[in-house]
Design an enzyme around this catalytic site. Structure first.
Site, PDB file in Angstrom:
ATOM      1  N   CYS A  16       0.739  -1.224   0.041  1.00 40.14           N
ATOM      2  CA  CYS A  16      -0.012  -0.179  -0.087  1.00 40.14           C
ATOM      3  C   CYS A  16       0.960   1.148  -0.071  1.00 40.14           C
ATOM      4  CB  CYS A  16      -0.862   0.082   1.136  1.00 40.14           C
ATOM      5  SG  CYS A  16      -1.922   1.199   1.335  1.00 40.14           S
ATOM      6  N   CYS A  19       0.113   6.233   2.459  1.00 40.34           N
ATOM      7  CA  CYS A  19       0.537   7.074   3.334  1.00 40.34           C
ATOM      8  C   CYS A  19       1.929   7.469   2.824  1.00 40.34           C
ATOM      9  CB  CYS A  19       0.554   6.338   4.713  1.00 40.34           C
ATOM     10  SG  CYS A  19      -0.894   6.224   5.605  1.00 40.34           S
ATOM     11  N   CYS A  93      -4.773  -2.216   8.513  1.00 42.29           N
ATOM     12  CA  CYS A  93      -4.317  -0.725   8.444  1.00 42.29           C
ATOM     13  C   CYS A  93      -4.465  -0.087   9.695  1.00 42.29           C
ATOM     14  CB  CYS A  93      -5.110  -0.080   7.436  1.00 42.29           C
ATOM     15  SG  CYS A  93      -4.818   1.532   7.322  1.00 42.29           S
ATOM     16  N   ASN A 311     -16.393  26.485   3.427  1.00 40.92           N
ATOM     17  CA  ASN A 311     -15.567  25.185   3.455  1.00 40.92           C
ATOM     18  C   ASN A 311     -15.791  24.426   2.125  1.00 40.92           C
ATOM     19  OD1 ASN A 311     -15.721  22.129   5.262  1.00 40.92           O
ATOM     20  ND2 ASN A 311     -13.941  23.002   4.322  1.00 40.92           N
ATOM     21  N   CYS A 338      -9.360  22.612   2.192  1.00 34.87           N
ATOM     22  CA  CYS A 338      -8.217  21.434   1.917  1.00 34.87           C
ATOM     23  C   CYS A 338      -7.380  21.538   0.900  1.00 34.87           C
ATOM     24  CB  CYS A 338      -9.352  20.060   2.022  1.00 34.87           C
ATOM     25  SG  CYS A 338     -10.326  20.313   0.620  1.00 34.87           S
TER      26      CYS A 338
HETATM   27  C1  LIG Z   1     -15.492  20.049   1.714  1.00 33.54           C
HETATM   28  S1  LIG Z   1     -16.859  19.598   2.114  1.00 33.54           S
HETATM   29  C2  LIG Z   1     -17.253  20.457   3.309  1.00 33.54           C
HETATM   30  C3  LIG Z   1     -18.626  19.933   4.366  1.00 33.54           C
HETATM   31  C4  LIG Z   1     -18.772  20.664   5.760  1.00 33.54           C
HETATM   32  N1  LIG Z   1     -18.380  22.039   5.820  1.00 33.54           N
HETATM   33  C5  LIG Z   1     -18.211  19.660   6.767  1.00 33.54           C
HETATM   34  O1  LIG Z   1     -17.524  20.335   7.431  1.00 33.54           O
HETATM   35  O2  LIG Z   1     -18.368  18.653   6.800  1.00 33.54           O
HETATM   36  C6  LIG Z   1     -17.605  20.521   1.023  1.00 33.54           C
HETATM   37  C7  LIG Z   1     -19.289  20.544   0.665  1.00 33.54           C
HETATM   38  O3  LIG Z   1     -19.544  21.276  -0.215  1.00 33.54           O
HETATM   39  C8  LIG Z   1     -20.893  20.584  -1.114  1.00 33.54           C
HETATM   40  N2  LIG Z   1     -20.893  21.481  -2.315  1.00 33.54           N
HETATM   41  C9  LIG Z   1     -20.035  21.317  -3.413  1.00 33.54           C
HETATM   42  N3  LIG Z   1     -20.536  22.317  -4.416  1.00 33.54           N
HETATM   43  C10 LIG Z   1     -21.334  23.087  -3.950  1.00 33.54           C
HETATM   44  C11 LIG Z   1     -21.991  24.148  -4.286  1.00 33.54           C
HETATM   45  N4  LIG Z   1     -22.024  24.396  -5.682  1.00 33.54           N
HETATM   46  N5  LIG Z   1     -22.739  24.538  -3.616  1.00 33.54           N
HETATM   47  C12 LIG Z   1     -23.089  24.254  -2.319  1.00 33.54           C
HETATM   48  N6  LIG Z   1     -22.609  23.251  -1.711  1.00 33.54           N
HETATM   49  C13 LIG Z   1     -21.655  22.635  -2.660  1.00 33.54           C
HETATM   50  C14 LIG Z   1     -20.707  19.340  -1.018  1.00 33.54           C
HETATM   51  O4  LIG Z   1     -21.576  18.408  -1.368  1.00 33.54           O
HETATM   52  C15 LIG Z   1     -19.684  19.230   0.277  1.00 33.54           C
HETATM   53  O5  LIG Z   1     -20.909  18.785   1.282  1.00 33.54           O
END
Ligand SMILES: C[S@@+](CC[C@H](N)C(=O)[O-])C[C@H]1O[C@@H](n2cnc3c(N)ncnc32)[C@H](O)[C@@H]1O
Length: 383
Positions: A16, A19, A93, A311, A338
């Site tokens: 694997c 990591c 794992c 986010n 991220c």
């Molecule tokens: C990185 S995740 C963050 C989720 C949340 N903030 C958490 O901490 O669990 C990004 C989120 O954005 C949503 N998403 C993607 N494109 C989007 C859009 N155009 N409008 C609204 N939400 C969206 C995805 O479904 C996902 O739930």
């Protein structure tokens, strides 16, 4: 945090390669990651803004196991596929909490008892593609059984009572139908197999709720720290209302609401919005299914707010949203990212704002991935 080299038998045997930073000690990994993100964001984040990084436990931190099923029904492998498409068993794992090992063994027995032939990628034969297991901090479990077709469903249903008896903490089970020969985890059809369709995920002061589909932060302890830090920054800004854009199942919004802020979450996935609503209870939080990249939809959903938290997925914010935020009059923006590359691009567009605090959260130890939280305040106030 350990300064010793880390050992993984799967990594050392070349079975694997996930990591990529092993066997580097976690303290060294974290210091290098901090240096790398600070360098990547140097044009936007002053060095004094950086707070000490939040590290992770080295092992046992993953709350979700996405297991490719290989081998045969009599002797299944649960893990990944090698370059030839053969199953590699990764039940041991170290990223998974140790109490999942007996659970994986019971899942393998279930595959055998229900005679579910693993999907053979090369021959395009077989039925069982993946088992996706989520474990809450209360050790409750959710299982998603990803199948090529409906054909084995009667056998799954026949043997499910035995599995539920074997695993008393298994609360939510669904079958997912994934007929396409595509390198994605699951397909479009979800068939609930238990009465409960959402798993309670205790996180600090709130219990989030999660369905079989959709995003969830995979490192529970570090995610708790991230939500707590973001909430602290929002509270210190004096904001009373906050819009949580790209809210998923509502982690940031519900933590902020628990602290007394009025929160509105905006999310594109209707399933995630339903899960967030069901977790809100009496908290002052509501959730809207809308496109967060479209400023008009955000204004329609959230109205005027004192603070915005974003986010987004790895691609970052859209140009329209960046422009709207740049012209905004909020007290504070908080950005949880991220992907430092898209964060740097978006910060460059947020003219009129200035980064006042930043922190690295080691959500994905042993990989180059970095989660970064930044606080922005209007430049005219914080200069
Ligand atoms: C990185 S995740 C963050 C989720 C949340 N903030 C958490 O901490 O669990 C990004 C989120 O954005 C949503 N998403 C993607 N494109 C989007 C859009 N155009 N409008 C609204 N939400 C969206 C995805 O479904 C996902 O739930």
């Amino acid at each position: 945090m350990s300064a010793l080299p880390l050992h993984c038998p799967h990594h050392e045997a070349g079975r694997c390669g996930s990591c990529t930073l092993l066997p580097t000690p976690l303290t060294t990994q974290l210091a290098r990651k901090q240096e790398a993100v600070a360098a990547r964001l140097a044009d936007h984040v002053p060095s004094v803004a950086w707070q000490p990084p939040r590290g992770s436990a080295p092992w046992g931190f993953r709350n979700k196991a996405k297991l490719v099923v290989g081998g045969t029904a009599a002797e299944p492998t649960l893990g990944i596929r090698d370059e030839q498409g053969r199953g590699v068993d990764l039940r041991t794992c170290g990223l998974y909490p140790p109490d999942l090992l007996p659970v994986f063994d019971r899942l393998a027995r279930f595959v055998t008892r229900a005679a579910l032939p693993p999907y053979d990628l090369a021959r395009r034969r077989g039925e069982l593609k993946h088992l996706v297991l989520t474990r809450s901090a209360a050790s409750e479990l959710m299982l998603r059984i990803v199948l090529r077709s409906e054909a084995p469903l009667p056998r799954v249903e026949e043997h499910l009572p035995g599995l539920l008896a074997d695993l008393p903490r298994l609360r939510v089970v669904s079958a997912n139908l994934h007929p396409a020969h595509a390198a994605v985890l699951a397909g479009p059809t979800e068939i609930p197999l238990t009465e409960a369709t959402l798993l309670g995920m205790p996180m600090g002061p709130v219990t989030l709720r999660l369905g079989p589909d959709g995003f969830f932060q995979t490192n529970t302890e570090v995610a708790e720290a991230l939500y707590a830090r973001a909430t602290g920054w929002l509270m210190e800004s004096g904001a009373r209302t906050v819009a949580d854009l790209y809210c998923g199942v509502g982690g940031f919004a519900l933590h902020a609401a628990h602290a007394g802020l009025e929160a509105v979450g905006v999310e594109i996935s209707a399933d995630a919005v339903r899960a967030a609503e069901s977790a809100a209870g009496d908290l002052p939080a509501r959730f809207v299914c809308a496109d967060a990249a479209d400023p008009a939809s955000v204004t329609a959903a959230a109205g005027e707010v004192d603070a915005v938290l974003v986010n987004p997925p790895r691609r970052g914010l859209g140009a329209d949203l960046v422009a709207a935020l740049a012209a905004g009059t909020q007290r504070t923006l908080v950005y949880s990212s991220c992907n430092p590359a898209t964060l740097a691009r978006d910060l460059a567009g947020l003219t009129g704002w200035r980064v006042t605090r930043a922190q690295l959260f080691d959500m994905f130890p042993h990989t180059e991935h970095a989660e970064v939280l930044v606080e922005l305040r209007p430049a005219r106030l914080s200069a």
